[in-house]
Design an enzyme around this catalytic site. Sequence first.
Site, PDB file in Angstrom:
ATOM      1  N   CYS A  78       0.990  -1.512   0.049  1.00  0.00           N
ATOM      2  CA  CYS A  78      -0.234   0.538  -0.033  1.00  0.00           C
ATOM      3  C   CYS A  78       1.103   1.144   0.292  1.00  0.00           C
ATOM      4  O   CYS A  78       1.491   1.386   0.892  1.00  0.00           O
ATOM      5  CB  CYS A  78      -1.206   0.292   0.959  1.00  0.00           C
ATOM      6  SG  CYS A  78      -1.434   1.642   1.478  1.00  0.00           S
ATOM      7  N   CYS A  84      -0.836   5.760   7.651  1.00  0.00           N
ATOM      8  CA  CYS A  84      -2.906   4.931   7.228  1.00  0.00           C
ATOM      9  C   CYS A  84      -2.512   3.768   8.542  1.00  0.00           C
ATOM     10  O   CYS A  84      -1.678   3.844   8.574  1.00  0.00           O
ATOM     11  CB  CYS A  84      -3.327   4.060   6.050  1.00  0.00           C
ATOM     12  SG  CYS A  84      -4.554   3.781   6.869  1.00  0.00           S
ATOM     13  N   GLN A 289     -20.469 -10.331   9.835  1.00  0.00           N
ATOM     14  CA  GLN A 289     -18.759  -9.247   9.262  1.00  0.00           C
ATOM     15  C   GLN A 289     -18.915  -9.233   8.593  1.00  0.00           C
ATOM     16  O   GLN A 289     -18.859  -9.343   7.044  1.00  0.00           O
ATOM     17  CB  GLN A 289     -18.815 -11.250   9.396  1.00  0.00           C
ATOM     18  CG  GLN A 289     -18.949 -12.080  11.387  1.00  0.00           C
ATOM     19  CD  GLN A 289     -18.383 -11.752  12.317  1.00  0.00           C
ATOM     20  OE1 GLN A 289     -17.425 -11.141  11.811  1.00  0.00           O
ATOM     21  NE2 GLN A 289     -18.924 -12.383  13.082  1.00  0.00           N
ATOM     22  N   GLU A 339     -29.215 -10.541  23.719  1.00  0.00           N
ATOM     23  CA  GLU A 339     -27.866  -8.911  23.155  1.00  0.00           C
ATOM     24  C   GLU A 339     -28.755  -7.865  24.112  1.00  0.00           C
ATOM     25  O   GLU A 339     -30.265  -8.111  23.913  1.00  0.00           O
ATOM     26  CB  GLU A 339     -28.329  -9.364  22.102  1.00  0.00           C
ATOM     27  CG  GLU A 339     -27.776  -8.159  21.150  1.00  0.00           C
ATOM     28  CD  GLU A 339     -26.617  -8.024  21.326  1.00  0.00           C
ATOM     29  OE1 GLU A 339     -25.710  -6.682  21.855  1.00  0.00           O
ATOM     30  OE2 GLU A 339     -25.148  -9.435  21.641  1.00  0.00           O
ATOM     31  N   ASP A 387     -19.681 -14.388  22.861  1.00  0.00           N
ATOM     32  CA  ASP A 387     -18.951 -14.487  21.870  1.00  0.00           C
ATOM     33  C   ASP A 387     -19.132 -12.420  22.115  1.00  0.00           C
ATOM     34  O   ASP A 387     -19.433 -11.863  21.725  1.00  0.00           O
ATOM     35  CB  ASP A 387     -19.619 -14.671  20.941  1.00  0.00           C
ATOM     36  CG  ASP A 387     -19.126 -13.927  19.510  1.00  0.00           C
ATOM     37  OD1 ASP A 387     -17.961 -13.277  19.539  1.00  0.00           O
ATOM     38  OD2 ASP A 387     -19.512 -13.636  17.879  1.00  0.00           O
ATOM     39  N   CYS A 414     -11.835 -11.720  20.462  1.00  0.00           N
ATOM     40  CA  CYS A 414     -11.653 -11.137  19.485  1.00  0.00           C
ATOM     41  C   CYS A 414      -9.902 -11.008  19.977  1.00  0.00           C
ATOM     42  O   CYS A 414      -9.161  -9.631  19.590  1.00  0.00           O
ATOM     43  CB  CYS A 414     -12.708 -10.186  18.554  1.00  0.00           C
ATOM     44  SG  CYS A 414     -13.354  -8.657  19.639  1.00  0.00           S
TER      45      CYS A 414
END
Length: 457
Positions: A78, A84, A289, A339, A387, A414
């Site tokens: 890139c 960036c 996603q 949720e 999750d 994550c």
Amino acid sequence: MGREIIPVKQGDKIELHITGLGSSGEGVGKFEGFTVFVKGALPEEKVQVTITLVKKSYAVGRLEQIITASPERVVPQCPVYEECGGCQLQHLSYAGQLAAKRQQVRDALTRIGHLEVDVLPVLGANDPWHYRNKMQFPAAQNAEGQLQIGCYAAATHNVINTDGCLISKEANNAILTTVRKWMEHYNISAYDERTGKGMVRHVMGRVGVHSGEVMAVIITSSYDLPHRATLVKWLQQYVPGLTSVVQNINKKQTNVVMGSKTRVLWGAESIKDSLGSLSFHISAQAFFQVNSEQAEKLYNKALEFAALAGDETVVDVYCGTGTISLYLARHAKKVYGIEIVAPAIENAKRNAEENKCANAEFILGDAAVELPKLLNSGVTPDVVLLDPPRAGCEERVLAAIAGVAPRRIVYVSCNPASLARDLHYLEEHGYKAMLVQPVDMFPMTSHTENVCLLERP
């Protein structure tokens, strides 16, 4: 005990051997036993560094010279990579990225969780470029009044101008260049975060990877959008697969990207895409996603770890829009999803209805409150799927799960650090972490997703 002596001070020039990568992709080494972080350095490298920041337990250095280069060092593809903030690892070969991410997970589990767990090789992408099906490009004007559309510089809101992103689907890049052409042709102003003036705040693209459908979204500070007919015409001309053009209006002086009001300028209000045998309608504001190909690998691994025979009850805590819930529902007797975000629950219910998953039920509320209520109502899960957000699970949630003692827990994370902390808690409460499978959802960045299987011995 006296204060430990810090061996470096700001401005010092030192030589450093890099032994690992930090959580943000920076090189990590020890100078006289003191930790130093160096952006741009790689494991196995000997580097010359100027110390720029000193704290009690670590220092930060600026990379001045690579004395001995890593065999995995490559030239970033890139042209704006150095400025960036979107990617952190383009200077590391893809094989090197996968090895480093596996080691990061191992290190977190050992150092934070004090765990001995088998961490499998990372499931890499078939193509680590052009994978993002959604991109949000901020718009701004520089000090000379020139239009800038692209990506934010690292840790700032300064916009780095670019004609495309190498980790974005090409259709999203085509949307960016078309909107830029339209703004320059008609002198349409970009939004200024400091003054609250200007029209175009962000340019967004969404791509249905399996359907081929494309949505262009222009996020503005006002409802009126001059020359919108030309914008639609040009997008139709230059963006292959375009099926939708949407305007989102965000009048608030805020860093939040999207506002609550959306109108369709042309085409459909949503695009379609699929994960496995499930299909989804994706609106401008819906969660989906961003790496469809890798998401399927992640979900298949979660399904494999759940080891469903068809007669199980599953509880999916932090279920979001219900994608994993529905993935599991095809193989279970009953799935409950919990949720706290109301629009996500509405999307989950719609997704269940459209995919004819009558055995999936979704509950709106705080998992720490709703999970104990669900368990107290007589629901006894065989499998619990977690999750959580990046911060991990609340202890009340973990305690409720440990109390009902499902046979199996599948934990999707994550963040290796919060995963290690939560696995340590669950191991102290009767579970054994059996396997961790990292999945490279975000090539060229320092982030990774992990799926962990826990069982009761």
